[in-house]
Design an enzyme around this catalytic site. Structure first.
Site, PDB file in Angstrom:
ATOM      1  N   ASN A 146      -2.021  -0.567   8.585  1.00 12.00           N
ATOM      2  CA  ASN A 146      -0.691   0.039   8.620  1.00 12.00           C
ATOM      3  C   ASN A 146      -0.105  -0.191  10.005  1.00 12.00           C
ATOM      4  O   ASN A 146      -0.533   0.420  10.988  1.00 12.00           O
ATOM      5  CB  ASN A 146      -0.776   1.543   8.313  1.00 12.00           C
ATOM      6  CG  ASN A 146       0.594   2.170   8.120  1.00 12.00           C
ATOM      7  OD1 ASN A 146       1.585   1.708   8.681  1.00 12.00           O
ATOM      8  ND2 ASN A 146       0.648   3.234   7.336  1.00 12.00           N
ATOM      9  N   ASP A 152       6.288   3.496   5.241  1.00 10.71           N
ATOM     10  CA  ASP A 152       5.416   4.154   4.265  1.00 10.71           C
ATOM     11  C   ASP A 152       6.212   4.761   3.118  1.00 10.71           C
ATOM     12  O   ASP A 152       7.190   5.496   3.350  1.00 10.71           O
ATOM     13  CB  ASP A 152       4.608   5.270   4.934  1.00 10.71           C
ATOM     14  CG  ASP A 152       3.574   4.738   5.915  1.00 10.71           C
ATOM     15  OD1 ASP A 152       3.473   3.509   6.044  1.00 10.71           O
ATOM     16  OD2 ASP A 152       2.887   5.559   6.539  1.00 10.71           O
ATOM     17  N   GLY A 171      -0.200   2.728   2.994  1.00 10.87           N
ATOM     18  CA  GLY A 171       0.765   2.246   3.975  1.00 10.87           C
ATOM     19  C   GLY A 171       0.470   0.907   4.614  1.00 10.87           C
ATOM     20  O   GLY A 171       1.095   0.546   5.620  1.00 10.87           O
ATOM     21  N   ASP A 173       0.818  -2.900   5.537  1.00  9.39           N
ATOM     22  CA  ASP A 173       2.039  -3.696   5.584  1.00  9.39           C
ATOM     23  C   ASP A 173       1.810  -4.988   6.358  1.00  9.39           C
ATOM     24  O   ASP A 173       0.722  -5.246   6.877  1.00  9.39           O
ATOM     25  CB  ASP A 173       3.193  -2.886   6.192  1.00  9.39           C
ATOM     26  CG  ASP A 173       2.832  -2.276   7.546  1.00  9.39           C
ATOM     27  OD1 ASP A 173       2.164  -2.955   8.344  1.00  9.39           O
ATOM     28  OD2 ASP A 173       3.218  -1.120   7.804  1.00  9.39           O
ATOM     29  N   HIS A 246       4.032 -13.310 -15.797  1.00  9.60           N
ATOM     30  CA  HIS A 246       4.690 -12.086 -16.261  1.00  9.60           C
ATOM     31  C   HIS A 246       5.462 -11.467 -15.106  1.00  9.60           C
ATOM     32  O   HIS A 246       5.171 -11.715 -13.940  1.00  9.60           O
ATOM     33  CB  HIS A 246       3.663 -11.079 -16.781  1.00  9.60           C
ATOM     34  CG  HIS A 246       2.586 -10.768 -15.784  1.00  9.60           C
ATOM     35  ND1 HIS A 246       1.426 -11.509 -15.684  1.00  9.60           N
ATOM     36  CD2 HIS A 246       2.500  -9.810 -14.830  1.00  9.60           C
ATOM     37  CE1 HIS A 246       0.666 -11.024 -14.723  1.00  9.60           C
ATOM     38  NE2 HIS A 246       1.295  -9.994 -14.181  1.00  9.60           N
ATOM     39  N   ARG A 324      -0.936 -19.509  -4.581  1.00 11.51           N
ATOM     40  CA  ARG A 324      -2.009 -19.185  -5.526  1.00 11.51           C
ATOM     41  C   ARG A 324      -1.317 -18.707  -6.797  1.00 11.51           C
ATOM     42  O   ARG A 324      -0.441 -17.835  -6.761  1.00 11.51           O
ATOM     43  CB  ARG A 324      -2.926 -18.115  -4.938  1.00 11.51           C
ATOM     44  CG  ARG A 324      -4.097 -17.692  -5.839  1.00 11.51           C
ATOM     45  CD  ARG A 324      -3.739 -16.463  -6.642  1.00 11.51           C
ATOM     46  NE  ARG A 324      -4.888 -15.878  -7.334  1.00 11.51           N
ATOM     47  CZ  ARG A 324      -4.812 -14.868  -8.184  1.00 11.51           C
ATOM     48  NH1 ARG A 324      -3.643 -14.313  -8.470  1.00 11.51           N
ATOM     49  NH2 ARG A 324      -5.887 -14.393  -8.762  1.00 11.51           N
ATOM     50  N   ASP A 326      -1.211 -16.909 -10.266  1.00 13.88           N
ATOM     51  CA  ASP A 326      -1.872 -15.855 -11.031  1.00 13.88           C
ATOM     52  C   ASP A 326      -1.880 -16.192 -12.527  1.00 13.88           C
ATOM     53  O   ASP A 326      -0.901 -16.711 -13.063  1.00 13.88           O
ATOM     54  CB  ASP A 326      -1.132 -14.534 -10.790  1.00 13.88           C
ATOM     55  CG  ASP A 326      -1.838 -13.352 -11.403  1.00 13.88           C
ATOM     56  OD1 ASP A 326      -3.009 -13.122 -11.057  1.00 13.88           O
ATOM     57  OD2 ASP A 326      -1.213 -12.658 -12.227  1.00 13.88           O
ATOM     58  N   GLU A 355      -5.433 -19.739 -10.613  1.00 13.49           N
ATOM     59  CA  GLU A 355      -6.444 -18.738 -10.991  1.00 13.49           C
ATOM     60  C   GLU A 355      -6.860 -19.003 -12.434  1.00 13.49           C
ATOM     61  O   GLU A 355      -6.169 -18.625 -13.378  1.00 13.49           O
ATOM     62  CB  GLU A 355      -5.913 -17.309 -10.872  1.00 13.49           C
ATOM     63  CG  GLU A 355      -6.990 -16.286 -11.180  1.00 13.49           C
ATOM     64  CD  GLU A 355      -6.475 -14.990 -11.786  1.00 13.49           C
ATOM     65  OE1 GLU A 355      -7.260 -14.029 -11.889  1.00 13.49           O
ATOM     66  OE2 GLU A 355      -5.289 -14.926 -12.179  1.00 13.49           O
ATOM     67  N   ASP A 422     -10.308  -8.466  -7.842  1.00 15.07           N
ATOM     68  CA  ASP A 422     -10.586  -8.320  -9.275  1.00 15.07           C
ATOM     69  C   ASP A 422     -12.060  -8.060  -9.574  1.00 15.07           C
ATOM     70  O   ASP A 422     -12.428  -7.912 -10.746  1.00 15.07           O
ATOM     71  CB  ASP A 422     -10.167  -9.593 -10.021  1.00 15.07           C
ATOM     72  CG  ASP A 422      -8.655  -9.721 -10.151  1.00 15.07           C
ATOM     73  OD1 ASP A 422      -7.987  -8.691 -10.307  1.00 15.07           O
ATOM     74  OD2 ASP A 422      -8.159 -10.854 -10.087  1.00 15.07           O
ATOM     75  N   ASP A 466     -12.372  -2.691  -9.545  1.00 21.13           N
ATOM     76  CA  ASP A 466     -11.017  -2.207  -9.307  1.00 21.13           C
ATOM     77  C   ASP A 466     -10.842  -0.826  -9.952  1.00 21.13           C
ATOM     78  O   ASP A 466     -11.167  -0.645 -11.128  1.00 21.13           O
ATOM     79  CB  ASP A 466     -10.046  -3.232  -9.922  1.00 21.13           C
ATOM     80  CG  ASP A 466      -8.629  -2.714 -10.063  1.00 21.13           C
ATOM     81  OD1 ASP A 466      -8.229  -1.855  -9.282  1.00 21.13           O
ATOM     82  OD2 ASP A 466      -7.935  -3.188 -10.991  1.00 21.13           O
ATOM     83  N   ARG A 470     -10.842  -1.917  -3.508  1.00 21.02           N
ATOM     84  CA  ARG A 470      -9.588  -2.012  -2.762  1.00 21.02           C
ATOM     85  C   ARG A 470      -9.459  -0.893  -1.733  1.00 21.02           C
ATOM     86  O   ARG A 470      -8.388  -0.320  -1.529  1.00 21.02           O
ATOM     87  CB  ARG A 470      -8.411  -1.996  -3.731  1.00 21.02           C
ATOM     88  CG  ARG A 470      -8.467  -3.132  -4.754  1.00 21.02           C
ATOM     89  CD  ARG A 470      -7.373  -3.039  -5.813  1.00 21.02           C
ATOM     90  NE  ARG A 470      -7.466  -4.148  -6.767  1.00 21.02           N
ATOM     91  CZ  ARG A 470      -6.631  -4.335  -7.776  1.00 21.02           C
ATOM     92  NH1 ARG A 470      -5.628  -3.487  -7.977  1.00 21.02           N
ATOM     93  NH2 ARG A 470      -6.783  -5.358  -8.605  1.00 21.02           N
TER      94      ARG A 470
END
Length: 578
Positions: A146, A152, A171, A173, A246, A324, A326, A355, A422, A466, A470
């Site tokens: 952060n 935030d 937060g 960034d 998507h 990259r 997805d 991917e 993932d 997941d 993370r």
């Protein structure tokens, strides 16, 4: 001789080139069946009288999996064309010629051989040269650092104060990343791969609201440009995540379709099964049946043009070095061909990474991607070190199969990973056994391809599937495994100092027993040997090939004089000059 097990096609991983004056040919045969494999080749128009002029050369053995032996040879092409066949000799001395039309007792006429009619420049595949020397670092921006608390979002939690969930924010960034670029430089990183940074609703940002804007939580376009410039000044490339399969629920065209149904001008931007849209029934195509991630119709010219503009925009505006892609296998081939053309026109040496978790040869023929994420590599690693369902011999066989899935030109750019946003973290996969993790990193950073480190793995972060993988990056060194950091740092430095450990040389598994895996990296000037002891006891090895080698790096308990004494769960890297 088992003729039914001999496999070769004049395309893909069996026939490929990285220049206009040479071609690489690969063939597979039943494991242990062939004593000698030779290549017969020549220019189809080169005759002396009625006799075709050809050369015979030995194919090089390049490894075995559980069923097949692999052979490979690169030959010169003075006139960009060739005809060829294979001469097989079994262990009883019997021979046969294998050509496009089948097997023969003697070399058949030229018209029956495998053919490369003419090699055009568009058929020469080569990923950007800088990629093969890159060590990547994957950053999940919301959890790395952060740097500007004014950005935030409402409800942001104190850094690392709680376990990650699908909905909470801490937060992280882009300014936080800028503030720690020197940390990445110290580690030896030369490429950053960001998960999505465009305006989105979630903490993971895979549900895009606006592809042309940086998420306000992360900063602005100017912040990204500063980050790219600062990274480039440190010799670090930057790759962004393109979520083109998507959009997100709050993407304006999707909101318009929700509100106006049949009257919406965006009706053909998506894949509705019926109208009006029903979020409860999800009567439209969506990623993983998740209502908030409606699938885009990339065959629609307007959608296609919009997304191609996105691809160009961030190269032109901020100077990014790659994309990259997805869920790349769920987007049509025609779109990716247009995407490649668009990106390469703007930046010829941009890296395009797909991917795809499975066999990806259809995307790697030079008209779509430069490489894919090497999940088969990760699978083999986990099966030997985590679930322990592979014996060393089986691991070597599986890795050899992975190594021969694609042309060697593709392998050099393959995105090798041992974890991501993932997957569970590698330390958790290894049940907290740091020795296993050190062995895994020894393989990752000495294997053919371009390796990637998931943020925090280098300091011993753990975490399950997941969202557990993370967590917030801990910046207090007292909360970091500095010994692990130094191990990764040393391996990266060795990879840079000794190109034979990276992509200069070939790779061959040469010594396998019930506890030890050993592979050889070969180049014109040197050979290197990587050894992993999977056993719970010290192992003494006397390996003839290693005579004259020097020890580059090993865990402290391992020693090398006339024999290599490798400690339990230890590793060693040796090098021998030629």
């Amino acid at each position: 001789m088992d003729k039914s097990s001999v496999i070769h096609f004049a395309r893909d991983q069996f026939l490929y080139s990285s220049s206009l004056d040479s071609i690489t040919i690969m063939i597979m045969a039943k494991k242990g069946d062939i004593a000698k494999m030779e290549l017969v080749h020549g220019d189809p128009y080169d005759f002396k009288g009625s006799n075709w002029i050809y050369k015979t050369t030995d194919m090089r053995y390049t490894g075995s999996d559980e069923l097949y032996d692999y052979y490979r040879k690169t030959i010169e092409l003075p006139h960009r064309r060739t005809r060829y066949a294979f001469r097989l000799t079994d262990h009883e001395g019997k021979t046969a010629y294998f050509s496009e039309k089948g097997f023969y007792d003697k070399l058949p006429e030229v018209g029956l051989l495998f053919a490369l009619p003419y090699l055009h420049h568009t058929e020469v595949f080569s990923a950007p040269d800088w990629v093969k020397d890159t060590v990547w670092y994957q950053i999940f921006p919301e959890r790395f650092a952060n740097g500007n608390k004014e950005l935030d979002p409402e409800g942001t939690l104190e850094w690392g104060s709680e376990d990650p969930t699908p909905d909470n924010f801490f937060g992280g960034d882009l300014e936080g990343v800028i503030n720690h670029l020197d940390y990445l430089k110290e580690l030896g990183i030369t490429g950053i791969y960001f998960t999505p940074i465009f305006h989105a609703f979630s903490n993971h940002k895979y549900d895009t609201i606006d592809y042309m804007e940086i998420d306000p939580q992360f900063g602005t376009k100017e912040t990204l440009k500063k980050l790219v410039d600062e990274a480039h000044a440190r010799g670090i490339k930057v790759m962004l995540d393109a979520v083109f399969n998507h959009s997100g629920y709050h993407f304006k065209p999707f909101q318009d379709l929700l509100q106006h149904g049949e009257a919406s001008k965006y009706k053909d931007w998506f894949h509705p099964h019926s109208l009006p849209l029903d979020e409860q029934k999800v009567n439209y195509d969506a990623f993983g049946y998740v209502a908030s991630m409606p699938k885009l119709n990339t065959k629609n010219p307007e959608v296609k043009e919009y997304l191609l503009q996105v691809a160009k925009h961030w190269i032109l505006e901020c100077g990014i070095d790659g994309w990259r892609l997805d869920v790349a296998n769920e987007v049509d081939f025609d779109f990716w061909r247009s995407f490649r053309k668009t990106v390469k026109e703007e930046k010829e040496d941009a890296y395009i990474l797909g991917e795809i978790w499975h066999d990806s040869m259809p995307w790697l023929r030079g008209d779509q991607f430069d490489a894919v994420m090497n999940y088969p590599f990760l699978t083999a690693i986990l099966e030997m070190f985590s679930s322990e369902t592979l014996e060393p011999t089986e691991f070597a066989e599986k890795m050899t199969k992975v190594y021969h899935m694609y042309p060697h030109t593709v392998n050099k750019a393959a995105f090798n990973l041992i974890g991501s946003h993932d997957t569970p973290r590698i330390l958790t996969e290894c049940q907290g056994d740091i020795k296993k993790v050190k062995q895994i990193y020894t393989i990752l950073l000495t294997f053919t391809g371009t390796p990637c480190i998931y943020y925090g793995d280098e300091i011993g972060m753990d975490g399950g599937q997941d969202p557990g993988c993370r967590k917030c990056m801990p910046w207090d060194e007292n909360e970091q495994d500095r010994d692990m950091f130094e191990h990764v740092q040393t391996l990266i430095a060795l990879r840079k100092e000794h190109p034979v450990l990276a992509n200069e040389g070939d790779l061959l598994f040469v010594h396998i027993d019930s506890e030890v895996v050993m592979y050889k990296r070969e180049s014109a000037n040197a050979d290197a040997y990587v050894l992993i002891n999977l056993g719970d006891n010290e192992k003494e090895l006397s390996i003839e090939e290693c005579v004259g080698a020097s020890l580059l790096y090993a865990n402290p308990e391992t020693s090398f004089t006339d024999t290599l004494s490798i400690s339990k769960r230890g590793f060693a890297i040796l090098k021998k000059e030629k």
